[in-house]
Design a protein around this motif. Structure first.
Motif, PDB file in Angstrom:
ATOM      1  N   LEU A 232       0.894  -0.986  -0.116  1.00 18.39           N
ATOM      2  CA  LEU A 232      -0.222  -0.007   0.203  1.00 18.39           C
ATOM      3  C   LEU A 232       0.768   1.341  -0.295  1.00 18.39           C
ATOM      4  N   LYS A 233       1.136   1.814  -1.119  1.00 18.59           N
ATOM      5  CA  LYS A 233       1.393   3.285  -1.190  1.00 18.59           C
ATOM      6  C   LYS A 233       0.531   4.520  -0.969  1.00 18.59           C
ATOM      7  N   SER A 250      -2.000   4.014  -3.714  1.00 12.28           N
ATOM      8  CA  SER A 250      -2.184   2.941  -5.097  1.00 12.28           C
ATOM      9  C   SER A 250      -1.402   1.814  -4.530  1.00 12.28           C
ATOM     10  N   TYR A 251      -2.129   0.415  -4.608  1.00 12.04           N
ATOM     11  CA  TYR A 251      -2.267  -0.274  -4.265  1.00 12.04           C
ATOM     12  C   TYR A 251      -2.692  -1.431  -5.439  1.00 12.04           C
ATOM     13  N   LEU A 252      -1.280  -2.596  -5.737  1.00 17.48           N
ATOM     14  CA  LEU A 252      -1.189  -3.380  -6.851  1.00 17.48           C
ATOM     15  C   LEU A 252      -1.444  -2.447  -7.814  1.00 17.48           C
ATOM     16  N   GLY A 253      -1.313  -1.644  -8.187  1.00 10.96           N
ATOM     17  CA  GLY A 253      -1.278  -0.865  -9.740  1.00 10.96           C
ATOM     18  C   GLY A 253      -2.303  -0.075  -9.555  1.00 10.96           C
ATOM     19  N   GLN A 254      -4.010   0.005  -8.992  1.00 11.82           N
ATOM     20  CA  GLN A 254      -4.772   0.861  -8.942  1.00 11.82           C
ATOM     21  C   GLN A 254      -4.989   2.019  -8.183  1.00 11.82           C
ATOM     22  N   ASP A 255      -5.852   2.832  -8.314  1.00 10.84           N
ATOM     23  CA  ASP A 255      -5.623   4.086  -7.654  1.00 10.84           C
ATOM     24  C   ASP A 255      -6.815   3.750  -6.592  1.00 10.84           C
ATOM     25  N   VAL A 256      -6.625   4.198  -4.723  1.00  9.87           N
ATOM     26  CA  VAL A 256      -7.229   3.755  -3.946  1.00  9.87           C
ATOM     27  C   VAL A 256      -7.360   4.909  -3.160  1.00  9.87           C
ATOM     28  N   ALA A 257      -8.698   4.811  -2.153  1.00  9.26           N
ATOM     29  CA  ALA A 257      -8.057   5.943  -1.084  1.00  9.26           C
ATOM     30  C   ALA A 257      -7.907   4.780  -0.075  1.00  9.26           C
ATOM     31  N   ALA A 295      -8.568  -4.001   3.965  1.00 13.28           N
ATOM     32  CA  ALA A 295      -7.756  -3.254   5.537  1.00 13.28           C
ATOM     33  C   ALA A 295      -6.774  -3.652   5.902  1.00 13.28           C
ATOM     34  N   CYS A 296      -6.335  -3.196   6.769  1.00 14.63           N
ATOM     35  CA  CYS A 296      -5.211  -3.289   7.190  1.00 14.63           C
ATOM     36  C   CYS A 296      -4.365  -2.690   8.942  1.00 14.63           C
TER      37      CYS A 296
END
Length: 504
Positions: A232-233, A250-257, A295-296
């Motif tokens: 998770l970046k 980003s997570y595994l190449g997808q944009d995330v919030a 979640a983490c």
């Protein structure tokens, strides 16, 4: 009740050095042979069984080997599995419940008689069971992070459930975990499902004291939701609140919030909201609901990760960017909200904070319902009275602390619809509290001019004081789709999303 210290098991049979058994005797050999000879499927499936047994026994004190019954060699595999599960924070404390035997009560002497050992016939035992003269005996095994007062907490937990501890075999591993075996009576039936569920509920109420975590057990993240935080970046901060921050990433190449909740700032209410939000996000998947990624957690914070919505919120689109909507776009946005909310309501979920700030858009201007921090499942027959939500969008029954149901979301949608029609903030000349007091007395936003009469009539029905007079989202959808069809050229009609598991 006397508590047994670690490593001093109250065994049902005397230590081997009292029975003439050679203290150097290695029980692992016998356990291995019994498992192989019995063709235990777990043993057969593991080619490294002997190494596994060596590692397992080396983690535990010598007294563990003394307590193990060779005739029940499969217990060792169960203990090994529980210790392995305890390494996962989401599974702590790992526990197992099983029925052991029935004992017939000797009411005259206040003692019990084992129906397997007293020479009575099976019919006698059945008769005793039927008339309530039998006491079921169960075994409960726990494994979690070892820490001070753990045994006291476990004992208190069992006692609170009405269980009487007859034996306690407690052990600590060399790497900081516990294995605690309790033999109990006091549960009225042999079957274990109900006892398992009661234990599970009691553990959740223990607020983390049994999990070995630095936070409440209500906040644990199930293993099927946990994502690898190392992948998770985090990028720029796009929002902040009293308990945490919102980041783009980003997570595994997808944009995330990434919604980060810092544990040191979380009070009990916020902890419960985190757990509820996670529980609901796991259960929903629809093209008009923000997609849950995972979640983490670590010792400093918890994170909820969802898809990133590039279009921002409807609130910003209307009030900061000052957009005025054409009727066709207004209806498209309203229908997107209704599709998502109708899906949630059919899954018995109440959002409780529906407002334009919680309605997000993607690159294609598809609106999705977001932020489930105060959302709840509504069980059949259940009522809610808590004042929850945001005053300008809040239904009067919520403000008045009266029982309420899903119709509170319909009221909030009326205010959202008004915003879409006016591009104004509701009650903008009042403070939020003044607006809430006004709504209690029947105040509603002023009906706008130059708005389609169908929308004006729908708004007024949706913000009726009586929840029973408000339509459902499925009814609203039918009306809005009909209106959209009337104003659109042929061939451009909108169709309701039929697939509740639609991909985002």
């Amino acid at each position: 009740m006397e508590l047994i210290e670690e490593g001093v098991g109250e065994s049902s049979s005397p230590p081997r050095w009292l029975t003439g058994q050679d203290p150097s005797y290695d029980i692992k050999n016998d356990i291995y042979m019994r498992l192989v000879e019995s063709e235990n499927p777990d043993a057969i499936a593991n080619p490294n069984l002997r190494d596994l047994l060596d590692a397992h026994f080396s983690r535990l004190p010598t007294s563990y080997g003394v307590d193990i019954n060779v005739d029940r060699a499969e217990d060792v595999l169960l203990h090994w599995k529980l210790l392995a599960d305890a390494k996962d924070p989401g599974k702590r404390p790992a526990f197992h419940v099983r029925f052991m035997k029935l004992e017939e009560l000797n009411l005259d002497a206040g003692k019990t008689v084992d129906d397997k050992e007293d020479g009575r016939s099976p019919n006698d035992a059945l008769s005793a069971r039927d008339d309530g003269r039998c006491s079921p005996i169960h075994e409960i095994i726990f494994s979690t992070v070892d820490k001070p007062k753990l045994l006291s907490r476990l004992s208190a937990l069992l006692s609170d459930l009405g269980l009487n501890i007859r034996e306690a075999h407690v052990f600590s591993t060399t790497d900081g975990y516990s294995l605690d075996v309790f033999v109990v009576d006091g549960w009225a039936v042999e079957e274990t499902d109900s006892l398992h569920e009661k234990l599970k509920a009691a553990i959740l109420k223990s607020e983390g004291s049994l999990s070995g975590s630095s936070v409440h057990a209500m906040q644990y993240i199930p293993s099927d939701c946990e994502i690898d935080g190392r992948l998770l970046k985090m990028e720029e901060n796009i929002g902040c609140g009293s308990s945490g921050d919102l980041y783009r990433g980003s997570y595994l190449g997808q944009d995330v919030a990434i919604k980060i909740l810092r544990s040191e700032h979380l009070n009990t209410t916020m902890r419960v909201e985190f757990a509820q939000e996670l529980m609901i996000l796991r259960e929903v998947r629809h093209k008009n609901v923000v997609r849950f990624v995972g979640a983490c957690s670590n010792l400093q914070h918890f994170s909820i990760v969802t898809e990133y919505m590039h279009g921002g919120s409807l609130f910003d689109y209307l009030h900061k960017q000052k957009n005025t909507l054409e009727l066709s776009l207004l209806l498209k946005f309203a229908l997107d909200v209704c599709y998502g909310m109708d899906y949630l309501h059919r899954k018995n979920i109440i959002h409780r904070d529906l407002k334009t700030a919680n309605l997000l858009m993607d690159n294609n201007q598809v609106v999705k319902v977001a932020d489930f921090g105060v959302a709840r499942f509504q069980s059949q027959g259940g009522v809610m009275t808590a004042e929850t939500g945001t005053y300008r969008w809040m239904a009067p029954e919520v403000i008045n602390h009266q029982p309420y149901d899903q119709k509170v979301d319909i009221f909030s949608f009326a205010i959202v619809l008004w915003e879409l029609a006016t591009s104004k903030i509701p009650y903008n000349s009042m403070t939020p509290l003044q607006a809430a007091l006004g709504v209690r007395q029947g105040l509603r936003p002023e009906l706008p001019e130059n708005v389609h009469p169908t929308l004006l009539e729908l708004m007024q029905r949706c913000w009726e004081t009586s929840p029973a007079k408000r339509p459902s989202f499925s009814e609203i959808i039918a009306e809005l789709e009909e209106l959209l069809q009337r104003i659109q050229p042929s061939g451009e009609t909108s169709k309701r999303e039929k697939d509740d598991s639609g991909q985002s």
